[in-house]
Design a protein around this motif. Structure first.
Motif, PDB file in Angstrom:
ATOM      1  N   ARG A  96       0.852  -1.196   0.000  1.00 20.73           N
ATOM      2  CA  ARG A  96       0.000   0.000   0.000  1.00 20.73           C
ATOM      3  C   ARG A  96       0.886   1.244   0.000  1.00 20.73           C
ATOM      4  NH1 ARG A  96      -5.330   0.862   3.630  1.00 20.73           N
ATOM      5  NH2 ARG A  96      -5.828   2.962   2.917  1.00 20.73           N
ATOM      6  N   GLN A  97       0.652   2.103  -0.967  1.00 20.99           N
ATOM      7  CA  GLN A  97       1.422   3.339  -1.080  1.00 20.99           C
ATOM      8  C   GLN A  97       0.828   4.406  -0.157  1.00 20.99           C
ATOM      9  OE1 GLN A  97       4.346   3.404  -3.328  1.00 20.99           O
ATOM     10  NE2 GLN A  97       3.747   1.363  -2.643  1.00 20.99           N
ATOM     11  N   PRO A  98       1.626   5.432   0.171  1.00 18.63           N
ATOM     12  CA  PRO A  98       1.089   6.510   1.011  1.00 18.63           C
ATOM     13  C   PRO A  98      -0.087   7.200   0.305  1.00 18.63           C
ATOM     14  CG  PRO A  98       3.476   6.673   0.831  1.00 18.63           C
ATOM     15  CD  PRO A  98       3.039   5.624  -0.143  1.00 18.63           C
ATOM     16  N   GLU A  99      -1.092   7.537   1.076  1.00 19.98           N
ATOM     17  CA  GLU A  99      -2.249   8.230   0.506  1.00 19.98           C
ATOM     18  C   GLU A  99      -1.842   9.648   0.115  1.00 19.98           C
ATOM     19  OE1 GLU A  99      -6.925   9.164   1.480  1.00 19.98           O
ATOM     20  OE2 GLU A  99      -5.692   8.182   2.987  1.00 19.98           O
ATOM     21  N   PRO A 100      -2.291  10.131  -1.038  1.00 21.97           N
ATOM     22  CA  PRO A 100      -1.966  11.511  -1.434  1.00 21.97           C
ATOM     23  C   PRO A 100      -2.543  12.515  -0.437  1.00 21.97           C
ATOM     24  CG  PRO A 100      -3.093  10.336  -3.223  1.00 21.97           C
ATOM     25  CD  PRO A 100      -3.099   9.443  -2.024  1.00 21.97           C
ATOM     26  N   ASP A 101      -1.929  13.673  -0.357  1.00 28.37           N
ATOM     27  CA  ASP A 101      -2.382  14.711   0.567  1.00 28.37           C
ATOM     28  C   ASP A 101      -3.830  15.122   0.319  1.00 28.37           C
ATOM     29  OD1 ASP A 101       0.071  14.739   1.843  1.00 28.37           O
ATOM     30  OD2 ASP A 101       0.846  16.437   0.678  1.00 28.37           O
ATOM     31  N   ASN A 102      -4.262  15.085  -0.941  1.00 32.39           N
ATOM     32  CA  ASN A 102      -5.632  15.519  -1.243  1.00 32.39           C
ATOM     33  C   ASN A 102      -6.679  14.459  -0.913  1.00 32.39           C
ATOM     34  OD1 ASN A 102      -5.450  13.679  -3.348  1.00 32.39           O
ATOM     35  ND2 ASN A 102      -5.566  15.203  -4.969  1.00 32.39           N
ATOM     36  N   GLY A 103      -6.256  13.249  -0.538  1.00 28.28           N
ATOM     37  CA  GLY A 103      -7.181  12.207  -0.115  1.00 28.28           C
ATOM     38  C   GLY A 103      -8.096  11.682  -1.206  1.00 28.28           C
ATOM     39  N   ASP A 104      -7.650  11.752  -2.469  1.00 27.31           N
ATOM     40  CA  ASP A 104      -8.539  11.358  -3.566  1.00 27.31           C
ATOM     41  C   ASP A 104      -8.568   9.863  -3.852  1.00 27.31           C
ATOM     42  OD1 ASP A 104      -6.069  11.085  -4.800  1.00 27.31           O
ATOM     43  OD2 ASP A 104      -6.614  12.237  -6.579  1.00 27.31           O
ATOM     44  N   GLY A 105      -7.661   9.095  -3.252  1.00 28.83           N
ATOM     45  CA  GLY A 105      -7.659   7.661  -3.511  1.00 28.83           C
ATOM     46  C   GLY A 105      -6.461   6.974  -2.898  1.00 28.83           C
ATOM     47  N   GLN A 106      -6.185   5.764  -3.414  1.00 30.07           N
ATOM     48  CA  GLN A 106      -5.102   4.962  -2.865  1.00 30.07           C
ATOM     49  C   GLN A 106      -4.526   4.087  -3.959  1.00 30.07           C
ATOM     50  OE1 GLN A 106      -4.580   4.995   0.818  1.00 30.07           O
ATOM     51  NE2 GLN A 106      -2.618   4.342   0.023  1.00 30.07           N
ATOM     52  N   GLU A 107      -3.221   3.800  -3.858  1.00 28.12           N
ATOM     53  CA  GLU A 107      -2.555   2.911  -4.807  1.00 28.12           C
ATOM     54  C   GLU A 107      -1.907   1.763  -4.051  1.00 28.12           C
ATOM     55  OE1 GLU A 107       0.765   2.956  -8.413  1.00 28.12           O
ATOM     56  OE2 GLU A 107       0.701   4.651  -7.013  1.00 28.12           O
ATOM     57  N   TRP A 108      -1.948   0.582  -4.668  1.00 27.63           N
ATOM     58  CA  TRP A 108      -1.288  -0.614  -4.149  1.00 27.63           C
ATOM     59  C   TRP A 108      -0.427  -1.198  -5.254  1.00 27.63           C
ATOM     60  CZ3 TRP A 108      -6.180   0.849  -3.209  1.00 27.63           C
ATOM     61  CH2 TRP A 108      -6.599   0.906  -1.871  1.00 27.63           C
ATOM     62  N   LEU A 109       0.705  -1.772  -4.867  1.00 29.33           N
ATOM     63  CA  LEU A 109       1.611  -2.415  -5.812  1.00 29.33           C
ATOM     64  C   LEU A 109       1.700  -3.901  -5.486  1.00 29.33           C
ATOM     65  CD1 LEU A 109       4.524   0.200  -5.687  1.00 29.33           C
ATOM     66  CD2 LEU A 109       2.561   0.150  -7.253  1.00 29.33           C
ATOM     67  N   SER A 110       2.054  -4.690  -6.500  1.00 35.86           N
ATOM     68  CA  SER A 110       2.275  -6.117  -6.290  1.00 35.86           C
ATOM     69  C   SER A 110       3.751  -6.425  -6.495  1.00 35.86           C
ATOM     70  CB  SER A 110       1.434  -6.937  -7.270  1.00 35.86           C
ATOM     71  OG  SER A 110       1.969  -6.815  -8.568  1.00 35.86           O
ATOM     72  N   ALA A 111       4.162  -7.578  -6.031  1.00 38.33           N
ATOM     73  CA  ALA A 111       5.562  -7.980  -6.143  1.00 38.33           C
ATOM     74  C   ALA A 111       5.988  -8.216  -7.590  1.00 38.33           C
ATOM     75  CB  ALA A 111       5.814  -9.243  -5.318  1.00 38.33           C
ATOM     76  N   ASP A 112       5.021  -8.498  -8.487  1.00 43.29           N
ATOM     77  CA  ASP A 112       5.372  -8.802  -9.874  1.00 43.29           C
ATOM     78  C   ASP A 112       5.209  -7.624 -10.836  1.00 43.29           C
ATOM     79  OD1 ASP A 112       2.608  -8.738  -9.986  1.00 43.29           O
ATOM     80  OD2 ASP A 112       2.396 -10.878 -10.368  1.00 43.29           O
ATOM     81  N   GLY A 113       5.103  -6.412 -10.290  1.00 46.51           N
ATOM     82  CA  GLY A 113       5.092  -5.225 -11.137  1.00 46.51           C
ATOM     83  C   GLY A 113       3.725  -4.664 -11.490  1.00 46.51           C
ATOM     84  N   ALA A 114       2.661  -5.210 -10.931  1.00 49.12           N
ATOM     85  CA  ALA A 114       1.321  -4.687 -11.189  1.00 49.12           C
ATOM     86  C   ALA A 114       0.997  -3.571 -10.204  1.00 49.12           C
ATOM     87  CB  ALA A 114       0.286  -5.798 -11.068  1.00 49.12           C
ATOM     88  N   SER A 115       0.021  -2.743 -10.573  1.00 48.18           N
ATOM     89  CA  SER A 115      -0.451  -1.713  -9.661  1.00 48.18           C
ATOM     90  C   SER A 115      -1.962  -1.571  -9.784  1.00 48.18           C
ATOM     91  CB  SER A 115       0.228  -0.368  -9.934  1.00 48.18           C
ATOM     92  OG  SER A 115      -0.102   0.108 -11.216  1.00 48.18           O
ATOM     93  N   LEU A 116      -2.566  -1.088  -8.722  1.00 42.74           N
ATOM     94  CA  LEU A 116      -4.001  -0.879  -8.637  1.00 42.74           C
ATOM     95  C   LEU A 116      -4.229   0.477  -7.992  1.00 42.74           C
ATOM     96  CD1 LEU A 116      -7.052  -1.814  -8.458  1.00 42.74           C
ATOM     97  CD2 LEU A 116      -6.442  -2.747  -6.228  1.00 42.74           C
ATOM     98  N   ILE A 117      -5.078   1.291  -8.626  1.00 38.51           N
ATOM     99  CA  ILE A 117      -5.465   2.584  -8.055  1.00 38.51           C
ATOM    100  C   ILE A 117      -6.975   2.619  -7.970  1.00 38.51           C
ATOM    101  CG2 ILE A 117      -5.479   5.093  -8.359  1.00 38.51           C
ATOM    102  CD1 ILE A 117      -2.849   4.757  -9.974  1.00 38.51           C
ATOM    103  N   CYS A 118      -7.481   3.030  -6.833  1.00 35.30           N
ATOM    104  CA  CYS A 118      -8.909   3.230  -6.617  1.00 35.30           C
ATOM    105  C   CYS A 118      -9.055   4.674  -6.153  1.00 35.30           C
ATOM    106  CB  CYS A 118      -9.416   2.247  -5.560  1.00 35.30           C
ATOM    107  SG  CYS A 118     -11.203   2.253  -5.349  1.00 35.30           S
ATOM    108  N   SER A 119      -9.794   5.492  -6.933  1.00 36.76           N
ATOM    109  CA  SER A 119      -9.821   6.921  -6.623  1.00 36.76           C
ATOM    110  C   SER A 119     -11.103   7.585  -7.087  1.00 36.76           C
ATOM    111  CB  SER A 119      -8.625   7.614  -7.283  1.00 36.76           C
ATOM    112  OG  SER A 119      -8.723   7.516  -8.701  1.00 36.76           O
ATOM    113  N   GLY A 120     -11.211   8.855  -6.804  1.00 34.47           N
ATOM    114  CA  GLY A 120     -12.333   9.658  -7.244  1.00 34.47           C
ATOM    115  C   GLY A 120     -11.889  11.069  -7.566  1.00 34.47           C
ATOM    116  N   ILE A 121     -12.657  11.735  -8.420  1.00 31.42           N
ATOM    117  CA  ILE A 121     -12.424  13.149  -8.734  1.00 31.42           C
ATOM    118  C   ILE A 121     -13.781  13.824  -8.899  1.00 31.42           C
ATOM    119  CG2 ILE A 121     -10.166  12.896  -9.859  1.00 31.42           C
ATOM    120  CD1 ILE A 121     -11.641  13.033 -12.566  1.00 31.42           C
ATOM    121  N   LEU A 122     -13.787  15.125  -8.695  1.00 30.59           N
ATOM    122  CA  LEU A 122     -15.001  15.886  -8.954  1.00 30.59           C
ATOM    123  C   LEU A 122     -15.151  16.063 -10.458  1.00 30.59           C
ATOM    124  CD1 LEU A 122     -14.699  18.641  -6.201  1.00 30.59           C
ATOM    125  CD2 LEU A 122     -16.219  16.639  -6.210  1.00 30.59           C
TER     126      LEU A 122
END
Length: 157
Positions: free
Chosen positions: A45-71
């Motif tokens: 789990r990566q650090p949450e951005p200061d604006n609190g718009d979402g979160q990113e996770w990384l996997s050991a094999d080079g994949a990434s997942l972002i779950c977020s929102g914007i206005l």
């Protein structure tokens, strides 16, 4: 013999329950974005951005997942989003699949040599909720099996 059978049954139950971990559900408090994914795959789990718009996770094999929102300040629509992305001249960005519905859009393709899949939900509340998965082509078969479930879990809280 009964004792050995019972022991083996318990070992089998433990093995079965630990082999399939419960999925993790993330809820973004700022935009109410919700997505569910296997946290045994996306472990970093990566650090949450200061604006609190979402979160990113990384996997050991080079994949990434972002779950977020914007206005949705530009009143973007699913079809407008897809058209704009298809018209993009960004180097290393190629859309190979796109589809839009009344309140959702999906894109997939290649970005900087990795496969990506993006799903956006256009909420009546003025928020666009997004799940973005990106992974190396070498692990395509692993993540292709996960994409539908993860993208399908995207919703408003």
């Amino acid at each position: 013999m009964q004792r050995r059978s019972s022991f083996l049954a318990v070992v089998a139950i433990i093995a079965a329950t630990t082999a399939v971990a419960a999925p993790f559900t993330y809820v973004n408090e700022r935009f109410g974005t919700v997505c569910t994914f296997p946290d045994e795959v996306f472990t970093d789990r990566q650090p949450e951005p200061d604006n609190g718009d979402g979160q990113e996770w990384l996997s050991a094999d080079g994949a990434s997942l972002i779950c977020s929102g914007i206005l949705n300040i530009d009143d973007d629509t699913p079809k407008g989003f897809v058209a704009a992305e298809k018209a993009s001249k960004e180097p290393g960005y190629e859309i190979t699949y796109s589809k839009a519905g009344k309140d959702w859009a999906v894109l997939s393709g290649l970005k900087d040599g990795k496969i990506f899949y993006e799903r956006r939900l256009f909420g009546r509340d003025g928020v666009i909720r997004t799940v973005w998965l990106e992974y190396p082509p070498a692990v395509k078969s692993k993540y292709d099996r996960l994409v539908a479930a993860i993208a399908g879990s995207l919703k408003a809280h």
